[in-house]
Write an enzyme that holds these catalytic residues in place. Structure first.
Site, PDB file in Angstrom:
ATOM      1  N   THR A   6       0.814  -1.217   0.000  1.00  0.00           N
ATOM      2  CA  THR A   6       0.000   0.000   0.000  1.00  0.00           C
ATOM      3  C   THR A   6       0.850   1.272   0.000  1.00  0.00           C
ATOM      4  O   THR A   6       2.049   1.248   0.297  1.00  0.00           O
ATOM      5  CB  THR A   6      -0.926   0.039   1.225  1.00  0.00           C
ATOM      6  OG1 THR A   6      -0.141   0.155   2.409  1.00  0.00           O
ATOM      7  CG2 THR A   6      -1.793  -1.189   1.302  1.00  0.00           C
ATOM      8  N   ASP A   7       0.175   2.379  -0.300  1.00  0.00           N
ATOM      9  CA  ASP A   7       0.803   3.690  -0.171  1.00  0.00           C
ATOM     10  C   ASP A   7       0.529   4.206   1.246  1.00  0.00           C
ATOM     11  O   ASP A   7      -0.050   3.499   2.077  1.00  0.00           O
ATOM     12  CB  ASP A   7       0.301   4.644  -1.254  1.00  0.00           C
ATOM     13  CG  ASP A   7      -1.208   4.883  -1.199  1.00  0.00           C
ATOM     14  OD1 ASP A   7      -1.840   4.598  -0.151  1.00  0.00           O
ATOM     15  OD2 ASP A   7      -1.750   5.359  -2.207  1.00  0.00           O
ATOM     16  N   ALA A   8       0.901   5.447   1.507  1.00  0.00           N
ATOM     17  CA  ALA A   8       0.749   6.014   2.852  1.00  0.00           C
ATOM     18  C   ALA A   8      -0.711   6.083   3.300  1.00  0.00           C
ATOM     19  O   ALA A   8      -0.994   6.085   4.494  1.00  0.00           O
ATOM     20  CB  ALA A   8       1.371   7.408   2.907  1.00  0.00           C
ATOM     21  N   GLY A   9      -1.646   6.098   2.354  1.00  0.00           N
ATOM     22  CA  GLY A   9      -3.061   6.162   2.701  1.00  0.00           C
ATOM     23  C   GLY A   9      -3.714   4.801   2.867  1.00  0.00           C
ATOM     24  O   GLY A   9      -4.916   4.716   3.083  1.00  0.00           O
ATOM     25  N   ILE A  11      -3.942   2.489   0.519  1.00  0.00           N
ATOM     26  CA  ILE A  11      -4.491   2.024  -0.754  1.00  0.00           C
ATOM     27  C   ILE A  11      -3.414   1.200  -1.468  1.00  0.00           C
ATOM     28  O   ILE A  11      -2.253   1.605  -1.537  1.00  0.00           O
ATOM     29  CB  ILE A  11      -4.898   3.218  -1.655  1.00  0.00           C
ATOM     30  CG1 ILE A  11      -5.883   4.140  -0.932  1.00  0.00           C
ATOM     31  CG2 ILE A  11      -5.445   2.741  -2.992  1.00  0.00           C
ATOM     32  CD1 ILE A  11      -7.212   3.518  -0.614  1.00  0.00           C
TER      33      ILE A  11
END
Length: 139
Positions: A6-9, A11
């Protein structure tokens, strides 16, 4: 899904779907008795991706459970096309999975040493054809 996907959010990073599809193709080949390392050792050849097209429908998120499919749709003498999808596994019994990403991946057979295209060995082709995919159209 894991943090690493995932990314920082939270997602799932879009390119990771290609990794998920690669793993599903590898497992599909294993189920057919076509382990990729064994193929290379026994035949001197291997499959490589020559083309792919993906369509993203919905995001995947941290802790989602995915179902990833691989279904051959066309088998030629030197390549095959595989339809793939990543689906969100339902949380409740009886619910349908949600389509997140779908794609068409074409893999070709090459000589492992030179990476030059070759015909798929007859024994390998026979196993692939027995898996139920349609033969490639001839011209």
């Amino acid at each position: 899904m894991y943090w690493e996907d995932t990314d920082a959010g939270g997602i799932v990073f879009y390119a990771n779907f290609l990794k998920f599809f690669e793993r599903a193709r590898t497992e599909w080949l294993r189920e057919l008795g076509l382990g990729q390392q064994a193929l290379r050792e026994q035949t001197g050849g291997m499959f490589v991706v020559s083309d792919c097209a993906l369509r993203y429908r919905q995001s995947a998120r941290l802790d989602d459970l995915l179902l990833v499919t691989a279904s051959p749709v066309e088998i030629g003498k030197a390549s095959l096309t595989i339809a793939q999808s990543a689906l969100l596994k339902p949380q409740q019994a009886g619910e349908e999975p949600t389509l997140l990403c779908e794609g068409s991946i074409r893999i070709g057979w090459v000589d492992a040493a030179t990476l030059r295209p070759q015909r798929i060995p007859a024994a390998v082709l026979q196993v692939l054809q027995a898996s139920g995919a349609a033969p490639a159209p001839t011209t």
